[in-house]
Design a protein around this motif. Sequence first.
Motif, PDB file in Angstrom:
ATOM      1  N   TRP A 168       0.801  -1.215   0.000  1.00 30.88           N
ATOM      2  CA  TRP A 168       0.000   0.000   0.000  1.00 30.88           C
ATOM      3  C   TRP A 168       0.837   1.271   0.000  1.00 30.88           C
ATOM      4  CZ3 TRP A 168      -4.163  -1.746   4.077  1.00 30.88           C
ATOM      5  CH2 TRP A 168      -5.125  -2.512   3.426  1.00 30.88           C
ATOM      6  N   ASP A 169       1.978   1.223   0.644  1.00 33.55           N
ATOM      7  CA  ASP A 169       2.812   2.422   0.726  1.00 33.55           C
ATOM      8  C   ASP A 169       4.261   1.983   0.843  1.00 33.55           C
ATOM      9  OD1 ASP A 169       3.388   5.126   0.819  1.00 33.55           O
ATOM     10  OD2 ASP A 169       3.162   5.266   2.991  1.00 33.55           O
ATOM     11  N   LEU A 170       5.174   2.829   0.405  1.00 37.02           N
ATOM     12  CA  LEU A 170       6.593   2.528   0.576  1.00 37.02           C
ATOM     13  C   LEU A 170       7.379   3.821   0.733  1.00 37.02           C
ATOM     14  CD1 LEU A 170       8.273   3.100  -2.319  1.00 37.02           C
ATOM     15  CD2 LEU A 170       7.102   1.016  -2.991  1.00 37.02           C
ATOM     16  N   ASP A 171       8.519   3.694   1.389  1.00 36.11           N
ATOM     17  CA  ASP A 171       9.443   4.810   1.544  1.00 36.11           C
ATOM     18  C   ASP A 171      10.853   4.249   1.437  1.00 36.11           C
ATOM     19  OD1 ASP A 171      10.224   7.435   1.891  1.00 36.11           O
ATOM     20  OD2 ASP A 171      10.206   7.337   4.080  1.00 36.11           O
ATOM     21  N   ILE A 172      11.793   5.087   1.061  1.00 29.94           N
ATOM     22  CA  ILE A 172      13.157   4.639   0.808  1.00 29.94           C
ATOM     23  C   ILE A 172      14.113   5.468   1.651  1.00 29.94           C
ATOM     24  CG2 ILE A 172      14.921   4.272  -0.956  1.00 29.94           C
ATOM     25  CD1 ILE A 172      12.640   4.100  -3.001  1.00 29.94           C
ATOM     26  N   SER A 173      14.989   4.792   2.394  1.00 26.74           N
ATOM     27  CA  SER A 173      15.923   5.479   3.280  1.00 26.74           C
ATOM     28  C   SER A 173      17.096   6.039   2.482  1.00 26.74           C
ATOM     29  CB  SER A 173      16.440   4.512   4.351  1.00 26.74           C
ATOM     30  OG  SER A 173      17.345   3.580   3.779  1.00 26.74           O
ATOM     31  N   ILE A 174      17.937   6.823   3.155  1.00 27.32           N
ATOM     32  CA  ILE A 174      19.107   7.392   2.485  1.00 27.32           C
ATOM     33  C   ILE A 174      20.112   6.308   2.117  1.00 27.32           C
ATOM     34  CG2 ILE A 174      18.857   9.656   3.553  1.00 27.32           C
ATOM     35  CD1 ILE A 174      20.959   8.846   5.591  1.00 27.32           C
ATOM     36  N   THR A 175      19.984   5.127   2.738  1.00 24.58           N
ATOM     37  CA  THR A 175      20.849   3.997   2.389  1.00 24.58           C
ATOM     38  C   THR A 175      20.151   3.044   1.423  1.00 24.58           C
ATOM     39  OG1 THR A 175      20.113   2.795   4.363  1.00 24.58           O
ATOM     40  CG2 THR A 175      22.113   4.123   4.555  1.00 24.58           C
ATOM     41  N   ASN A 176      19.014   3.493   0.871  1.00 24.87           N
ATOM     42  CA  ASN A 176      18.247   2.735  -0.125  1.00 24.87           C
ATOM     43  C   ASN A 176      17.595   1.472   0.428  1.00 24.87           C
ATOM     44  OD1 ASN A 176      18.555   4.539  -2.254  1.00 24.87           O
ATOM     45  ND2 ASN A 176      20.490   3.625  -2.897  1.00 24.87           N
ATOM     46  N   ASN A 177      17.342   1.429   1.734  1.00 24.11           N
ATOM     47  CA  ASN A 177      16.478   0.383   2.264  1.00 24.11           C
ATOM     48  C   ASN A 177      15.033   0.705   1.886  1.00 24.11           C
ATOM     49  OD1 ASN A 177      18.620  -0.926   3.418  1.00 24.11           O
ATOM     50  ND2 ASN A 177      18.216  -0.221   5.497  1.00 24.11           N
ATOM     51  N   ILE A 178      14.295  -0.322   1.492  1.00 23.67           N
ATOM     52  CA  ILE A 178      12.913  -0.133   1.055  1.00 23.67           C
ATOM     53  C   ILE A 178      11.990  -0.524   2.201  1.00 23.67           C
ATOM     54  CG2 ILE A 178      11.249  -0.574  -0.766  1.00 23.67           C
ATOM     55  CD1 ILE A 178      13.975   0.524  -1.728  1.00 23.67           C
ATOM     56  N   LEU A 179      11.222   0.438   2.692  1.00 23.81           N
ATOM     57  CA  LEU A 179      10.254   0.221   3.764  1.00 23.81           C
ATOM     58  C   LEU A 179       8.868   0.123   3.149  1.00 23.81           C
ATOM     59  CD1 LEU A 179       9.339   0.229   6.775  1.00 23.81           C
ATOM     60  CD2 LEU A 179       9.387   2.739   6.645  1.00 23.81           C
ATOM     61  N   MET A 180       8.137  -0.953   3.469  1.00 25.39           N
ATOM     62  CA  MET A 180       6.853  -1.207   2.819  1.00 25.39           C
ATOM     63  C   MET A 180       5.766  -1.538   3.831  1.00 25.39           C
ATOM     64  SD  MET A 180       8.449  -3.765  -0.015  1.00 25.39           S
ATOM     65  CE  MET A 180       9.728  -4.258   1.152  1.00 25.39           C
ATOM     66  N   SER A 181       4.568  -1.012   3.597  1.00 26.25           N
ATOM     67  CA  SER A 181       3.392  -1.480   4.327  1.00 26.25           C
ATOM     68  C   SER A 181       2.742  -2.567   3.489  1.00 26.25           C
ATOM     69  CB  SER A 181       2.412  -0.333   4.576  1.00 26.25           C
ATOM     70  OG  SER A 181       1.914   0.191   3.367  1.00 26.25           O
ATOM     71  N   VAL A 182       2.607  -3.745   4.076  1.00 31.09           N
ATOM     72  CA  VAL A 182       2.129  -4.924   3.356  1.00 31.09           C
ATOM     73  C   VAL A 182       0.783  -5.327   3.943  1.00 31.09           C
ATOM     74  CG1 VAL A 182       2.642  -7.304   2.696  1.00 31.09           C
ATOM     75  CG2 VAL A 182       4.496  -5.638   2.925  1.00 31.09           C
ATOM     76  N   ASN A 183      -0.229  -5.366   3.116  1.00 34.28           N
ATOM     77  CA  ASN A 183      -1.585  -5.637   3.573  1.00 34.28           C
ATOM     78  C   ASN A 183      -1.650  -6.905   4.425  1.00 34.28           C
ATOM     79  OD1 ASN A 183      -4.367  -5.571   3.850  1.00 34.28           O
ATOM     80  ND2 ASN A 183      -4.741  -6.551   1.874  1.00 34.28           N
ATOM     81  N   LEU A 184      -2.114  -6.741   5.667  1.00 33.25           N
ATOM     82  CA  LEU A 184      -2.338  -7.817   6.642  1.00 33.25           C
ATOM     83  C   LEU A 184      -1.060  -8.407   7.225  1.00 33.25           C
ATOM     84  CD1 LEU A 184      -5.233  -9.805   4.910  1.00 33.25           C
ATOM     85  CD2 LEU A 184      -5.414  -7.964   6.601  1.00 33.25           C
ATOM     86  N   ASP A 185       0.103  -8.013   6.713  1.00 28.39           N
ATOM     87  CA  ASP A 185       1.361  -8.604   7.165  1.00 28.39           C
ATOM     88  C   ASP A 185       2.273  -7.607   7.872  1.00 28.39           C
ATOM     89  OD1 ASP A 185       0.847 -11.159   6.420  1.00 28.39           O
ATOM     90  OD2 ASP A 185       2.034 -11.140   4.588  1.00 28.39           O
ATOM     91  N   GLY A 186       1.761  -6.460   8.277  1.00 31.25           N
ATOM     92  CA  GLY A 186       2.603  -5.486   8.959  1.00 31.25           C
ATOM     93  C   GLY A 186       3.481  -4.725   7.990  1.00 31.25           C
ATOM     94  N   ILE A 187       4.764  -4.633   8.307  1.00 32.88           N
ATOM     95  CA  ILE A 187       5.705  -3.937   7.434  1.00 32.88           C
ATOM     96  C   ILE A 187       6.887  -4.847   7.119  1.00 32.88           C
ATOM     97  CG2 ILE A 187       5.067  -1.651   8.288  1.00 32.88           C
ATOM     98  CD1 ILE A 187       7.608  -1.633   9.943  1.00 32.88           C
ATOM     99  N   TYR A 188       7.518  -4.561   5.986  1.00 32.36           N
ATOM    100  CA  TYR A 188       8.740  -5.246   5.579  1.00 32.36           C
ATOM    101  C   TYR A 188       9.807  -4.203   5.264  1.00 32.36           C
ATOM    102  CZ  TYR A 188       6.816  -9.987   5.012  1.00 32.36           C
ATOM    103  OH  TYR A 188       6.271 -11.229   5.226  1.00 32.36           O
ATOM    104  N   VAL A 189      11.056  -4.576   5.513  1.00 31.70           N
ATOM    105  CA  VAL A 189      12.204  -3.770   5.104  1.00 31.70           C
ATOM    106  C   VAL A 189      13.093  -4.643   4.227  1.00 31.70           C
ATOM    107  CG1 VAL A 189      14.253  -2.527   5.850  1.00 31.70           C
ATOM    108  CG2 VAL A 189      12.140  -2.337   7.179  1.00 31.70           C
TER     109      VAL A 189
END
Length: 451
Positions: free
Chosen positions: A343-364
């Motif tokens: 549903w949503d994602l953001d990218i850190s200055i070190t290019n880690n991908i942060l994601m909101s995953v439906n029903l599964d919390g978040i993933y990095v």
Amino acid sequence: MGRFLLFISLLLFVVILVSCSDESNPVTPPEPSADTVAPYAISDLMILDKSDNSVTLIFTVQGDDSLSGRAKLYDVRYSLSSIDSANFNAATQFTYSIQPKPGGLADTIIVTGLSGATSYYFAVKIGDEVPNWSPISNVVSTQTLIEANWTIYNTANSDIISDTVLDFKSLNTTRYFVSRNGVSKLLNNVWDTVYSTGDYLIDSVGDTTFFGSPESISLAPSGLVWLGLPIAGVAKIDDTLITIYNNQNSGLSSDAVTDVLFTNTGIWVGTTLAGLFKFDGDTTWTQYTTTDGLVFNGIESLGEASNNDIWIGMSLYGLSQFDGASFTNYNATSNNFVNRDIWDLDISITNNILMSVNLDGIYVYDGVDFTQYDTSDGLRDNTVTAVAYDNNGNIWAGTQFGLSMYDGIDWITFTTGNSELPDNFINSLALDMFGNLLIGTNNGAAILEIQ
């Protein structure tokens, strides 16, 4: 006869001895035995609540002697490192003079004077009047809330166009707030409506009228504003001039826009079922679909890494990466990931991908591994609606039940009950030019100034 006389003589001697005693020579009674029985240890110490400078402990009180009676006092200790029976006395003592409640009842202690955003360990002993001290309680730990200043904007205290804030971005000192009613701009404490949904009639079917309601926004350094319109395409705002791009007047073949992203390489547009589009800002639209290597044509979210790669959160099928030439797909089929909506994602200055995953919390995703965080780790809820990194690398996750923050060690959650958050349902998260967190809710927008 002789034995009888001896008995009488002894009896008379005892009577005379007793009669000769007086108050100056009382018979000393035996001393009572000393109290050596300590209360039992508290075994159910828990964290009830916390703020940026206090933690509330709750537990079941033990009695004076083991479980019975009423104890006399507490010894409350806290530390930045774990506490045990060997170092209990070396931990900081919290002064608390209120007598414990009778054994078996619940009691609370509010430990004050703590620092914000700091992890603490807590333990308690309970003592009687001697005092005999109980063994150490179980040890609990938590992180205090961030020392923060909140600013709330809603239709009651400002000229924001709607209380339901779906997205926002900031450019220099200007903030843009997106709602289905339109877009509000805040500059130097002055509000302005730069796009009003009611001005853009899209279609009418029966008794239903469809307008060009925005749900996503992206800003160009020049000041151009790009809006994603879920049923109307894309809008470009150039000062007071507004241009709509749709399937009737441009190469954007689908009006069902889910996200829009301005980059130095072009304006990227995600759609519900028509894939990914790139617009050069002039006349040329390029479409990318499963034919080009995209894992699925349904897109939920977009982000750009520092190397200009475009990261695409898919509907149902995980994550895609586009390097300008080809797609790399991450899902249950091709990688150790999931087939879910991103549903949503953001990218850190070190290019880690942060994601909101439906029903599964978040993933990095760190470029090698996917790490999941959910309610078992401390996340408020597994349905995450928005995510963001702050300038310190902390992870923020908005849910329908509050806002969670993870600093790499501990999770803390903000709700309407323990903070000034205006509503627990979080629609969007972003950072402004000062590193403050912008929070869009169903009851207005909040700006969290992190100390």
